[in-house]
Structures are given as C-alpha cells and as structure tokens.
Design a protein around this motif. Structure first.
Motif, short mmCIF file in Angstrom:
data_model
loop_
_atom_site.label_atom_id
_atom_site.label_comp_id
_atom_site.label_asym_id
_atom_site.label_seq_id
_atom_site.Cartn_x
_atom_site.Cartn_y
_atom_site.Cartn_z
N VAL A 1 28.37 63.72 -15.93
CA VAL A 1 29.10 62.49 -15.62
C VAL A 1 30.38 62.88 -14.90
O VAL A 1 30.90 63.98 -15.07
CB VAL A 1 29.44 61.69 -16.90
CG1 VAL A 1 28.18 61.19 -17.57
CG2 VAL A 1 30.25 62.54 -17.88
N ARG B 1 39.11 58.79 -15.96
CA ARG B 1 39.26 57.61 -16.81
C ARG B 1 37.98 56.80 -16.87
O ARG B 1 37.20 56.76 -15.92
CB ARG B 1 40.40 56.73 -16.29
CG ARG B 1 41.79 57.36 -16.46
CD ARG B 1 42.88 56.37 -16.07
NE ARG B 1 44.20 56.96 -16.21
CZ ARG B 1 44.88 56.99 -17.35
NH1 ARG B 1 44.36 56.46 -18.45
NH2 ARG B 1 46.08 57.54 -17.41
N ASP B 2 37.77 56.16 -18.01
CA ASP B 2 36.61 55.29 -18.23
C ASP B 2 35.29 56.05 -18.06
O ASP B 2 34.28 55.49 -17.63
CB ASP B 2 36.64 54.08 -17.28
CG ASP B 2 37.90 53.26 -17.46
OD1 ASP B 2 38.31 53.05 -18.62
OD2 ASP B 2 38.47 52.83 -16.44
N SER B 3 35.30 57.33 -18.37
CA SER B 3 34.10 58.15 -18.34
C SER B 3 34.09 58.99 -19.61
O SER B 3 34.33 58.48 -20.69
CB SER B 3 34.07 59.03 -17.08
OG SER B 3 32.88 59.79 -17.02
N TYR B 4 33.82 60.29 -19.46
CA TYR B 4 33.80 61.21 -20.59
C TYR B 4 34.53 62.49 -20.22
O TYR B 4 34.51 62.93 -19.07
CB TYR B 4 32.37 61.57 -20.99
CG TYR B 4 31.63 60.47 -21.70
CD1 TYR B 4 31.59 60.41 -23.09
CD2 TYR B 4 30.98 59.48 -20.98
CE1 TYR B 4 30.91 59.39 -23.74
CE2 TYR B 4 30.31 58.45 -21.61
CZ TYR B 4 30.27 58.42 -23.00
OH TYR B 4 29.61 57.40 -23.64
N GLY C 1 27.90 63.78 -29.58
CA GLY C 1 29.20 64.25 -29.12
C GLY C 1 29.29 65.74 -28.86
O GLY C 1 30.39 66.27 -28.67
N VAL D 1 32.04 66.45 -26.31
CA VAL D 1 31.87 65.34 -25.37
C VAL D 1 32.55 64.11 -25.96
O VAL D 1 32.21 63.66 -27.06
CB VAL D 1 30.37 65.05 -25.14
CG1 VAL D 1 30.20 63.94 -24.10
CG2 VAL D 1 29.65 66.32 -24.68
N ARG D 2 33.56 63.58 -25.24
CA ARG D 2 34.39 62.51 -25.76
C ARG D 2 34.60 61.43 -24.71
O ARG D 2 34.75 61.72 -23.53
CB ARG D 2 35.77 63.04 -26.18
CG ARG D 2 35.74 64.25 -27.09
CD ARG D 2 37.12 64.87 -27.18
NE ARG D 2 37.15 66.02 -28.05
CZ ARG D 2 38.22 66.78 -28.21
NH1 ARG D 2 39.33 66.53 -27.51
NH2 ARG D 2 38.19 67.83 -29.03
N LYS D 3 34.67 60.18 -25.13
CA LYS D 3 35.03 59.08 -24.25
C LYS D 3 36.46 59.29 -23.74
O LYS D 3 37.35 59.65 -24.50
CB LYS D 3 34.96 57.76 -25.00
CG LYS D 3 33.61 57.06 -24.93
CD LYS D 3 33.45 56.36 -23.58
CE LYS D 3 32.25 55.39 -23.62
NZ LYS D 3 32.09 54.73 -22.30
N SER D 4 36.66 59.09 -22.45
CA SER D 4 38.00 59.24 -21.88
C SER D 4 38.57 57.88 -21.49
O SER D 4 37.88 56.87 -21.52
CB SER D 4 37.97 60.17 -20.67
OG SER D 4 37.10 59.66 -19.68
#
Length: 267
Positions: free
Chosen positions: A201, A205-208, A240, A264-267
């Motif tokens: 991905v 922002r609004d990604s990971y 995650g 792996v984290r939401k950003s």
C-alpha cells in the motif's frame, strides 16, 4: 511530527566519524518515516562495518547479521560499541550496539564463521534476476521522503507491482567520511531498503504504516561490487503483522536472503 530536528554532520558520506566509537549522521542517512530519525539501512551498514573491524580474522567471514530495532533511531550524534559474545576457533558470535539519546536504538549480532574451499560442491537454488543495465530507472523519492532515499540510484525490472518486485540499488555516498568500508558493509547498508521497494500500500496519511522491527541477513557468499539487487515479496497478515522477504544479489548473482518482520498500522 513534534520532535526537534537533529544537528546533522556535513559532507557527502552517510556518517562523519568523530573518533573513539562516536559518529554523527548526515542528511543522506535521514529516515523515511520521520525527518528526525535515521534510516535503518545505512545504520545497518555502519554496524556491519564496525563488526568487520572488531578483532578481525582473515580465515573467517560474517555469514549472518541479525538486527533488532529497539525504537526510533535518532539522527545526529551517537556511539557504537562492539564486543565478542562467543569466541571460538571456527565460529564466533559478535555484537554491536548503536547508542543514541541515552538508549540502545539497534542491537546487532553476527555469526562469524571459518571459511574453507567447498567449490567442488558449491550450488545455488535462488534464481538470477535481470541486470541493472536491463532495468529502467526508478524514482524511489516519488514514493518515499527522506535524505536516504534521495541518495540512491535505483533501477526496476519488468513486472514490478505492489507486493513484489525486482530492484537494483547503488549509491555514490560512502558509509563514513573515511570512505574505507568494504563492499560487504556498503551493500549491507542498502538491504533494509527492501521493505519499501514494492510496498503493498502507498505510505502516508489515510493509508498504513508498516515499519520493520528487525532485519535478518544470511549470506552464503560474500557480496562484491557497488550494485545490490533485491528480489522482493511483501506479505501482510490479517492481524497487523507482515513480512518482507528478499533474495539478495550482486552482479555475480544471488548471495543470500533477508527477512523483515513488520508492524502494520493504520496511519
């Protein structure tokens, strides 16, 4: 980002050697996730360089390097210490620690093994990849920020896609201002780039975010030259945790493998 930007060394190298085990990073070692941190790649190369210089033996070479990333790697001044954890006639275990801002930021261990002539049975199962001269220029800085990424020349092979790709890297910047590191240390100083060359991905922002917690390098042959080839695959689990797996190449062919475990984290 709230952290103050560090005072960086000037020069064309990734690090300035301040003497007595102390160094200062330059803009070329700047990380991709935060402006005030170092990128793991040149830091890993510097630790490999220090480990090679620790009580060297001409009949041995490092075959495995294992790096634990214990937190953000601050830019600016830091120290490197090296020790022998397990001495031996044919196998030794070495350790190097990068200490910055009052804590250990990276702990590296290396198995150093005695060498002998096994050319009669030498064989490799890893497949070759197209040479850098058969690949197209690739602008990594269009995907990733930071001084380290800008310091690289990159070439990408046909078939590159999110999650898998074949990329060649090189740099004109020496590890330190002494410019006396071996090919092995300089190429190890590029390996950590593997986690970003075929991201599943887009970062931002609004990604990971998907930084690696470690870097494990196994080398069945000592690498040479200035080009590092990465034959790369990235897997994300559903809970995650991810993994970046890479076959490592120089111009003579494959020489080892690298693994990086990811958060792996939401950003």
């Amino acid at each position: 980002m709230t952290a103050a930007l560090p005072e960086l060394a000037a020069g064309d190298s990734y690090y300035q050697d301040l003497g007595q085990g102390r160094f200062c990073s330059t803009i070329h070692a700047q990380g991709a996730w935060n402006e005030h941190e170092q990128h793991m790649a040149p830091a890993a190369g510097l630790l490999a360089d220090r480990l090679e210089r620790h009580e060297p033996r001409p009949d041995m070479r490092m075959a495995r390097l294992s790096y634990e990333i214990l937190g953000l790697i601050p830019g600016g001044e830091f120290a490197v210490t090296t020790t022998t954890l397990r001495p031996g006639k044919t196998i030794e275990l070495l350790q190097a620690e990068l200490v910055a801002a009052g804590r250990v930021a990276i702990r590296a261990t290396a198995w150093r093994m005695i060498t002998s002539d096994t050319s009669a049975v030498a064989a490799v199962e890893d497949a070759p990849i197209p040479s850098p001269h058969d690949c197209k220029p690739y602008d990594g800085a269009s995907v990733w920020p930071g001084g380290y990424i800008r310091s690289l020349e990159m070439r990408v092979a046909e078939g590159h896609r999110p999650g898998a790709g074949k990329v060649w890297l090189r740099t004109d910047h020496p590890l330190t201002d002494a410019a006396d590191s071996t090919d092995m240390a300089r190429l190890v100083g590029l390996v950590d780039t593997a986690n970003g060359i075929a991201a599943r991905v887009a970062p931002g922002r609004d990604s990971y975010a998907f930084p690696n917690l470690d870097l494990q390098i196994h080398m069945y042959r000592r690498p040479e030259g200035e080009w590092l080839g990465l034959d790369n695959a990235v897997s994300f689990g559903a809970d995650g945790i991810g993994l970046t797996s890479t076959v490592l190449h120089d111009l003579a062919g494959p020489f080892g493998r690298a693994e990086q475990i990811l958060t792996v984290r939401k950003s």
